[in-house]
Design an enzyme around this catalytic site. Structure first.
Site, short mmCIF file in Angstrom:
data_model
loop_
_atom_site.label_atom_id
_atom_site.label_comp_id
_atom_site.label_asym_id
_atom_site.label_seq_id
_atom_site.Cartn_x
_atom_site.Cartn_y
_atom_site.Cartn_z
N ASP A 117 -14.37 -6.95 -12.87
CA ASP A 117 -14.22 -7.78 -11.68
C ASP A 117 -12.82 -8.41 -11.75
OD1 ASP A 117 -14.18 -9.89 -9.95
OD2 ASP A 117 -16.14 -10.71 -10.56
N PHE A 118 -12.00 -8.15 -10.72
CA PHE A 118 -10.60 -8.60 -10.75
C PHE A 118 -10.45 -10.12 -10.74
CE2 PHE A 118 -9.71 -4.50 -8.17
CZ PHE A 118 -9.84 -3.74 -9.32
N LYS A 187 0.62 -3.49 1.38
CA LYS A 187 0.59 -4.26 2.61
C LYS A 187 -0.86 -4.64 2.92
CE LYS A 187 0.77 -2.51 7.23
NZ LYS A 187 -0.52 -1.92 7.56
N ASP A 216 6.22 -0.58 1.47
CA ASP A 216 5.94 -0.22 2.86
C ASP A 216 6.02 1.29 2.91
OD1 ASP A 216 6.34 0.58 5.60
OD2 ASP A 216 6.63 -1.54 6.05
N HIS A 217 4.88 1.93 3.14
CA HIS A 217 4.86 3.39 2.93
C HIS A 217 5.74 4.14 3.94
CE1 HIS A 217 1.78 3.66 6.13
NE2 HIS A 217 2.13 4.93 6.21
N LYS A 221 8.81 8.00 3.80
CA LYS A 221 8.97 9.18 4.65
C LYS A 221 10.41 9.68 4.58
CE LYS A 221 5.47 7.42 7.89
NZ LYS A 221 4.28 8.21 7.63
N GLU A 255 0.03 6.56 17.92
CA GLU A 255 -1.00 7.24 17.14
C GLU A 255 -2.12 7.71 18.06
OE1 GLU A 255 -1.51 5.46 12.98
OE2 GLU A 255 -1.51 3.73 14.31
N HIS A 279 6.09 -1.73 9.28
CA HIS A 279 6.57 -0.37 9.55
C HIS A 279 7.65 -0.31 10.64
CE1 HIS A 279 3.28 0.48 7.02
NE2 HIS A 279 2.36 0.64 7.92
N LYS A 375 -2.67 2.59 19.36
CA LYS A 375 -3.69 3.57 18.95
C LYS A 375 -4.26 4.23 20.21
CE LYS A 375 -4.53 1.73 14.52
NZ LYS A 375 -3.92 2.57 13.51
#
Ligand code: BG6
Length: 536
Positions: A117-118, A187, A216-217, A221, A255, A279, A375
């Site tokens: 448990d964190f 994030k 930040d993914h 890219k 998206e 992003h 979206k």
């Protein structure tokens, strides 16, 4: 992000990984949230891809940590199954044709699992024991990378516990050979200006800034990293990259997916928090920062901070929110946001946001930046479109300035990654008549695709200690500062027109006015992929 002089002309362009890229030094990686989707679908596949290209250290340990009771073998098997599920699936995160079982079994030989448990100090003692035992077994030299792939409410707590357990202590001088300890934070980094500041204060009480990797993914890219190459690796763009030649810029992150079973999360978040200060602002920064004085992490991060600090705080009049109703996306009937699971029937949460930004610096004063993300849009499409000013004079008979199409430079982030430039040419024939055409660069025409989930560079950079692509405390806080007033206003006022765009449409009408109020002829670009070889 390692800067390397690699000048591919077509012949050697297919060798994407320059041979001089070396594996990182020995280290242990601990992933908190080992059973989560991010770990299974992105982090471990990215590490496997790195292993496949020889970019995992020889002396390496990977520990998965999570609340579920399971054995290390069970964890490994589930990771292998996820990789298997990618094979032959065109929509999978990773386009692999097969698993290289040699690479996998070598990689899997370095994996272990710790349950706990964190929020419990006892867990960190168990983790410490396992870590120290594996460190001495594999000779990873005390270099540690902790990846927090968990819900954001755990970020502060985990860092505090890591500190208390003595797991992240780095010597002050950080001598070249001294062991390092780094923490990657996913994030969302805070939910507001105040909470981002509070989280920074909390973690900076334990870690030094050089130990913190706020991820930040989008920066993983290739097309996003390429913006710096385009701007600063060429002499021809910078002279026109400013308010003298640029009319305005449109950034779109559209998206087709809806909230995908994440209703609970989305009801607390909304499109603005989910996409904009992170992003979308990263895309914005890449196109707008000043040239750094060198390709050094702090040189680039300083420029990004200055850029964010120059963005004017947004007010409600610069922002439009939308929420999708039922409709048709990619030929399929879909439900409205309010009918999604775990969403309130009268939800006021936005699934679309459009904004007009001003950057108050010498380069960009007077150039509007229009951004939008949503979206259930007609097409999955992220692009940065730079519109240049028109020719000052209509030199050809029968052509009026008003009818001349503008020049666009479009950086296509995903899919159909590439860059196109639209300009006027003479239409063949006796009369001097103009026609808009496009020059198109497509990644896939020049570079062979390689298995890549987008986290490879980011993970590699964490292991080699390169913070270029990661957010610094001051940068994150500035991005929240820009949007905070709008967040507050939206929380205080319920929109009367929700849902205000049909699924599969390009967003609410009100978003059009952000552009047309500035200039009657200005409009959003289509949310559509370019037609090959045709006119736009
Ligand atoms: C995530 C958001 O950070 O980014 C999601 O939480 C969004 O809502 C996703 O769908 C988009 O990322 P990508 O890489 O799929 O374009």
């Amino acid at each position: 992000m390692t800067a390397m002089a690699n000048h591919p002309l077509r012949d050697d362009a297919t060798t994407q990984q320059p041979s001089s890229t070396k594996p990182p030094g020995p280290c242990s990686v601990v992933i908190f949230g080992a059973g989560g989707d991010l770990t299974k679908r992105l982090l471990v596949p990215a590490l496997y891809n790195l292993a496949h290209t020889g970019l995992i250290p020889e002396k390496f340990v990977l520990i998965g940590a999570d609340i579920a009771k399971r054995s290390a073998d069970d964890w490994k098997n589930s990771l292998h199954k996820t990789l298997e599920s990618f094979i032959g699936d065109p929509n999978a995160e990773d386009q692999i044709k097969k698993i290289d079982e040699n690479t996998w079994s070598k990689f899997a030989g370095h994996l272990s699992y710790v349950q706990g448990d964190f929020t419990d100090a006892a867990f960190y003692q168990a983790l410490k024991q396992e870590l120290e035992s594996l460190e001495s077994q594999h000779g990873t030299g005390g270099n540690r990378l902790f990846y927090l792939a968990v819900a954001d409410r755990f970020f502060g707590t985990i860092v505090e516990h890591l500190g208390e357990a003595g797991l992240v202590h780095e010597k002050d001088d950080a001598a070249i050979d001294a062991p390092w300890c780094r923490v990657v934070i996913e994030k969302p980094f805070g939910h507001s200006y105040a909470s981002a500041q509070a989280l920074n204060t909390q973690i900076l009480g334990i870690l030094k800034e050089r130990q913190i990797y706020r991820i930040d993914h989008f920066l993983g890219k290739e097309t996003v990293q390429n913006i710096m190459a385009l701007r600063f690796g060429n002499g021809m763009f910078e002279p026109i990259w400013n308010r003298d030649r640029i009319d305005h810029v449109q950034i779109t992150v559209a998206e087709t997916v809806g909230v995908e079973g994440r209703g609970k999360f989305y009801e607390q978040t909304g499109a603005l928090r989910d996409m904009v200060p992170n992003h979308v602002f990263q895309l914005l920064a890449m196109v707008t920062i000043e040239p750094p004085i060198g390709f050094k992490p702090e040189a680039i991060r300083d420029k990004k901070y200055e850029l964010f600090a120059a963005i004017e705080t947004l007010t409600e009049t610069d922002a439009v929110r939308g929420q999708y109703g039922p409709g048709t996306v990619a030929g399929k009937q879909v439900i409205g946001y309010r009918d999604e699971p775990d969403v309130a029937k009268d939800s006021a949460i936005e699934t679309y946001v459009a904004m007009r930004l001003k950057i108050n610096n010498w380069r960009w004063a007077g150039v509007p930046f229009y951004i939008r993300t949503g979206k259930h849009m007609p097409q999955r499409m992220s692009e940065i479109a730079i519109r240049f000013k028109k020719a000052p004079l209509a030199a050809f008979q029968g052509t009026s300035l008003d009818t001349m199409p503008p020049n666009w430079l479009v950086l296509r982030i995903q899919p159909d990654e590439g860059i196109s430039l639209q300009f006027e040419v003479k239409r063949p024939g006796q009369a001097m008549r103009l026609a808009p055409v496009k020059m198109d660069f497509r990644y896939r025409d020049w570079f062979a695709p390689e298995p890549n989930v987008g986290y490879e560079t980011l993970l590699y950079d964490c292991m080699i200690g390169d913070q270029t692509l990661f957010q610094r405390a001051d940068m994150v806080e500035e991005t929240w500062r820009v949007v905070q007033q709008v967040l507050d206003r939206w929380a205080a006022t319920k929109p009367s027109d929700f849902p205000n765009y049909a699924s599969g449409s390009p967003g609410p009408d009100a978003a059009d006015r952000l552009l047309s109020d500035d200039d009657a002829g200005r409009r959003w670009r289509d949310v559509a992929l370019p037609k090959t070889g045709g006119r736009s």
